[in-house]
Design an enzyme around this catalytic site. Structure first.
Site, PDB file in Angstrom:
ATOM      1  N   SER A   1      75.189  35.880  32.403  1.00 29.82           N
ATOM      2  CA  SER A   1      75.681  37.196  31.982  1.00 29.82           C
ATOM      3  C   SER A   1      76.440  37.089  30.662  1.00 29.82           C
ATOM      4  O   SER A   1      77.508  36.471  30.596  1.00 29.82           O
ATOM      5  CB  SER A   1      76.611  37.772  33.053  1.00 29.82           C
ATOM      6  OG  SER A   1      77.238  38.931  32.541  1.00 29.82           O
ATOM      7  N   HIS A  38      71.305  38.218  31.514  1.00 30.77           N
ATOM      8  CA  HIS A  38      71.872  39.383  32.198  1.00 30.77           C
ATOM      9  C   HIS A  38      72.731  40.178  31.217  1.00 30.77           C
ATOM     10  O   HIS A  38      73.637  39.633  30.579  1.00 30.77           O
ATOM     11  CB  HIS A  38      72.694  38.908  33.399  1.00 30.77           C
ATOM     12  CG  HIS A  38      73.107  39.999  34.329  1.00 30.77           C
ATOM     13  ND1 HIS A  38      72.260  40.552  35.266  1.00 30.77           N
ATOM     14  CD2 HIS A  38      74.287  40.641  34.485  1.00 30.77           C
ATOM     15  CE1 HIS A  38      72.908  41.478  35.959  1.00 30.77           C
ATOM     16  NE2 HIS A  38      74.146  41.560  35.499  1.00 30.77           N
ATOM     17  N   ASP A  51      75.071  43.476  30.922  1.00 24.89           N
ATOM     18  CA  ASP A  51      75.835  44.447  31.708  1.00 24.89           C
ATOM     19  C   ASP A  51      76.241  45.658  30.878  1.00 24.89           C
ATOM     20  O   ASP A  51      77.033  45.528  29.939  1.00 24.89           O
ATOM     21  CB  ASP A  51      77.132  43.796  32.210  1.00 24.89           C
ATOM     22  CG  ASP A  51      76.895  42.885  33.390  1.00 24.89           C
ATOM     23  OD1 ASP A  51      76.200  43.293  34.334  1.00 24.89           O
ATOM     24  OD2 ASP A  51      77.422  41.750  33.363  1.00 24.89           O
ATOM     25  N   MET A  82      78.208  49.217  30.816  1.00 25.78           N
ATOM     26  CA  MET A  82      79.229  49.981  31.550  1.00 25.78           C
ATOM     27  C   MET A  82      79.634  51.193  30.722  1.00 25.78           C
ATOM     28  O   MET A  82      79.862  51.069  29.520  1.00 25.78           O
ATOM     29  CB  MET A  82      80.459  49.094  31.777  1.00 25.78           C
ATOM     30  CG  MET A  82      80.133  47.810  32.502  1.00 25.78           C
ATOM     31  SD  MET A  82      81.589  46.764  32.604  1.00 25.78           S
ATOM     32  CE  MET A  82      80.891  45.315  33.398  1.00 25.78           C
ATOM     33  N   HIS A 103      71.486  45.439  33.556  1.00 22.30           N
ATOM     34  CA  HIS A 103      72.173  46.012  34.713  1.00 22.30           C
ATOM     35  C   HIS A 103      73.003  47.182  34.215  1.00 22.30           C
ATOM     36  O   HIS A 103      74.013  46.982  33.546  1.00 22.30           O
ATOM     37  CB  HIS A 103      73.047  44.902  35.323  1.00 22.30           C
ATOM     38  CG  HIS A 103      73.918  45.346  36.455  1.00 22.30           C
ATOM     39  ND1 HIS A 103      75.010  44.605  36.873  1.00 22.30           N
ATOM     40  CD2 HIS A 103      73.877  46.431  37.265  1.00 22.30           C
ATOM     41  CE1 HIS A 103      75.591  45.219  37.884  1.00 22.30           C
ATOM     42  NE2 HIS A 103      74.928  46.325  38.142  1.00 22.30           N
ATOM     43  N   MET A 146      75.508  50.017  34.779  1.00 23.14           N
ATOM     44  CA  MET A 146      76.537  50.571  35.657  1.00 23.14           C
ATOM     45  C   MET A 146      76.982  51.875  35.019  1.00 23.14           C
ATOM     46  O   MET A 146      78.037  51.974  34.400  1.00 23.14           O
ATOM     47  CB  MET A 146      77.703  49.573  35.772  1.00 23.14           C
ATOM     48  CG  MET A 146      77.342  48.360  36.625  1.00 23.14           C
ATOM     49  SD  MET A 146      78.366  46.934  36.238  1.00 23.14           S
ATOM     50  CE  MET A 146      77.421  46.208  34.911  1.00 23.14           C
ATOM     51  N   MET A 186      75.721  43.267  44.637  1.00 21.60           N
ATOM     52  CA  MET A 186      76.994  42.991  43.958  1.00 21.60           C
ATOM     53  C   MET A 186      77.916  42.243  44.912  1.00 21.60           C
ATOM     54  O   MET A 186      78.175  42.696  46.022  1.00 21.60           O
ATOM     55  CB  MET A 186      77.684  44.284  43.526  1.00 21.60           C
ATOM     56  CG  MET A 186      77.040  45.052  42.380  1.00 21.60           C
ATOM     57  SD  MET A 186      76.825  44.138  40.848  1.00 21.60           S
ATOM     58  CE  MET A 186      78.482  43.578  40.491  1.00 21.60           C
ATOM     59  N   GLY A 221      82.287  46.170  37.281  1.00 20.70           N
ATOM     60  CA  GLY A 221      83.181  46.631  36.215  1.00 20.70           C
ATOM     61  C   GLY A 221      83.785  45.511  35.380  1.00 20.70           C
ATOM     62  O   GLY A 221      84.052  45.690  34.212  1.00 20.70           O
ATOM     63  N   PHE A 222      83.974  44.355  35.995  1.00 21.16           N
ATOM     64  CA  PHE A 222      84.636  43.266  35.270  1.00 21.16           C
ATOM     65  C   PHE A 222      84.044  41.917  35.657  1.00 21.16           C
ATOM     66  O   PHE A 222      83.707  41.697  36.827  1.00 21.16           O
ATOM     67  CB  PHE A 222      86.139  43.255  35.574  1.00 21.16           C
ATOM     68  CG  PHE A 222      86.820  44.528  35.146  1.00 21.16           C
ATOM     69  CD1 PHE A 222      87.312  44.674  33.850  1.00 21.16           C
ATOM     70  CD2 PHE A 222      86.920  45.596  36.020  1.00 21.16           C
ATOM     71  CE1 PHE A 222      87.903  45.869  33.455  1.00 21.16           C
ATOM     72  CE2 PHE A 222      87.511  46.795  35.623  1.00 21.16           C
ATOM     73  CZ  PHE A 222      88.013  46.929  34.331  1.00 21.16           C
ATOM     74  N   GLY A 268      84.616  37.701  35.953  1.00 21.67           N
ATOM     75  CA  GLY A 268      85.729  36.834  36.324  1.00 21.67           C
ATOM     76  C   GLY A 268      86.407  37.152  37.642  1.00 21.67           C
ATOM     77  O   GLY A 268      87.522  36.699  37.884  1.00 21.67           O
ATOM     78  N   ASP A 288      75.209  39.054  42.096  1.00 22.23           N
ATOM     79  CA  ASP A 288      75.968  39.206  40.852  1.00 22.23           C
ATOM     80  C   ASP A 288      77.460  39.343  41.151  1.00 22.23           C
ATOM     81  O   ASP A 288      77.877  40.299  41.811  1.00 22.23           O
ATOM     82  CB  ASP A 288      75.444  40.460  40.137  1.00 22.23           C
ATOM     83  CG  ASP A 288      76.095  40.727  38.790  1.00 22.23           C
ATOM     84  OD1 ASP A 288      76.884  39.881  38.321  1.00 22.23           O
ATOM     85  OD2 ASP A 288      75.805  41.782  38.206  1.00 22.23           O
ATOM     86  N   GLY A 289      78.239  38.381  40.644  1.00 20.94           N
ATOM     87  CA  GLY A 289      79.691  38.470  40.730  1.00 20.94           C
ATOM     88  C   GLY A 289      80.327  37.272  41.399  1.00 20.94           C
ATOM     89  O   GLY A 289      80.028  36.958  42.550  1.00 20.94           O
ATOM     90  N   GLY A 290      81.168  36.563  40.649  1.00 26.65           N
ATOM     91  CA  GLY A 290      81.922  35.451  41.223  1.00 26.65           C
ATOM     92  C   GLY A 290      81.075  34.245  41.592  1.00 26.65           C
ATOM     93  O   GLY A 290      81.466  33.455  42.460  1.00 26.65           O
ATOM     94  N   SER A 322      81.297  33.994  33.898  1.00 26.96           N
ATOM     95  CA  SER A 322      82.416  33.099  33.574  1.00 26.96           C
ATOM     96  C   SER A 322      82.099  31.644  33.863  1.00 26.96           C
ATOM     97  O   SER A 322      82.448  30.758  33.074  1.00 26.96           O
ATOM     98  CB  SER A 322      83.642  33.474  34.394  1.00 26.96           C
ATOM     99  OG  SER A 322      83.771  34.857  34.459  1.00 26.96           O
TER     100      SER A 322
END
Ligand code: DX5
Ligand code: ZN
Length: 227
Positions: free
Chosen positions: A10, A35, A37, A39, A68, A70, A143, A148-149, A151, A181-183, A204
């Site tokens: 990402s 990826h 993102d 927003m 993606h 959002m 998700m 939205g963020f 990290g 997606d995420g973490g 991240s």
């Protein structure tokens, strides 16, 4: 059927003053996706980047542009991202309050504009919300953080959803990629792959710090329990 495991770095976590260098790292790592993102400050409480940035990247690198969005109005903007060079446009099944007519219209409009279509679920949206669309989509994005963020920490609620979706996809005739997606990091990637994900978004973990190539190789190596 699961696709061969792949990675979608990402660029939200990239150094924007060196974007070309950052994207070339992705190419060199052997990840086949990028990826992207988007927003809008409405669907999520953050604003990132949009069509002009996508236009300047798409087609310049041998990467699948995994966009993606959002955003609150994917029917209006989804086709524009397709035309700007997205290979896949993924929007949220929660948009238009889940109105089935609007979601179906949006899927068709994005396809007509030349891209594949993905549907994404926020952490608290049940997998059943996707059932009406399985025949008409190419990808599901689960998700594992509130969108939205970058990290944030992986939410365990995603694991069970991945497992349930893996089963649903395998039992259907649909060819659908299952993306998470995420973490995502060394530990959570393993959990997600064991549950059935076949496309890992990582921001991240890959872009902050060193060893980009090694990390991508590690993530890919999780296939068939190799790591
Ligand atoms: C969050 C985005 C993610 C984000 C992931 O709304 O959809 O794609 O970039 O970032 P990490 O991997 O840092 O959680
Ligand atoms: Zn994303």
């Amino acid at each position: 059927m699961a696709y061969p495991l792949d990675v979608s770095p990402s660029i939200l976590a990239a150094d924007f003053t060196n974007l070309d260098k950052e994207i070339n790292k992705v190419v060199a790592s052997g990840a086949q996706y990028l990826h992207f993102d988007v927003m809008d400050g409405h669907f999520v409480p953050n604003i990132s980047f949009g069509i002009p940035v996508l236009k300047s990247i798409a087609g310049k690198y041998p990467l699948i542009m995994d966009v993606h969005i959002m955003i609150e109005d994917p029917l209006m903007y989804g086709p524009q991202f397709a035309k700007a060079g997205a290979d896949i446009v993924t929007f949220h099944v929660e948009t238009y309050n889940g109105n089935q007519n609007m979601i179906t219209k949006t899927i068709k409009a994005i396809k007509a504009a030349g891209a594949k279509v993905g549907l994404s679920l926020k952490p608290n949206t049940p997998v059943t919300a996707l059932l009406p669309y399985l025949e008409s989509i190419d990808l599901i994005l689960v998700m594992s953080v509130e969108p939205g963020f970058g990290g944030q920490k992986y939410l365990d609620i995603a694991t069970d959803k991945l497992a349930r979706l893996r089963k649903i996809i395998d039992e259907s005739d649909a060819n659908i990629r299952l993306e998470v997606d995420g973490g995502i990091n060394e530990e959570t990637a393993k959990i997600a792959v064991d549950a059935g994900a076949d496309l890992l978004v990582a921001g991240s973990y890959l872009f902050k710090g060193k060893d980009f190539e090694k990390k991508v190789a590690y993530l890919k190596g999780l296939e068939h329990g190799r790591n």
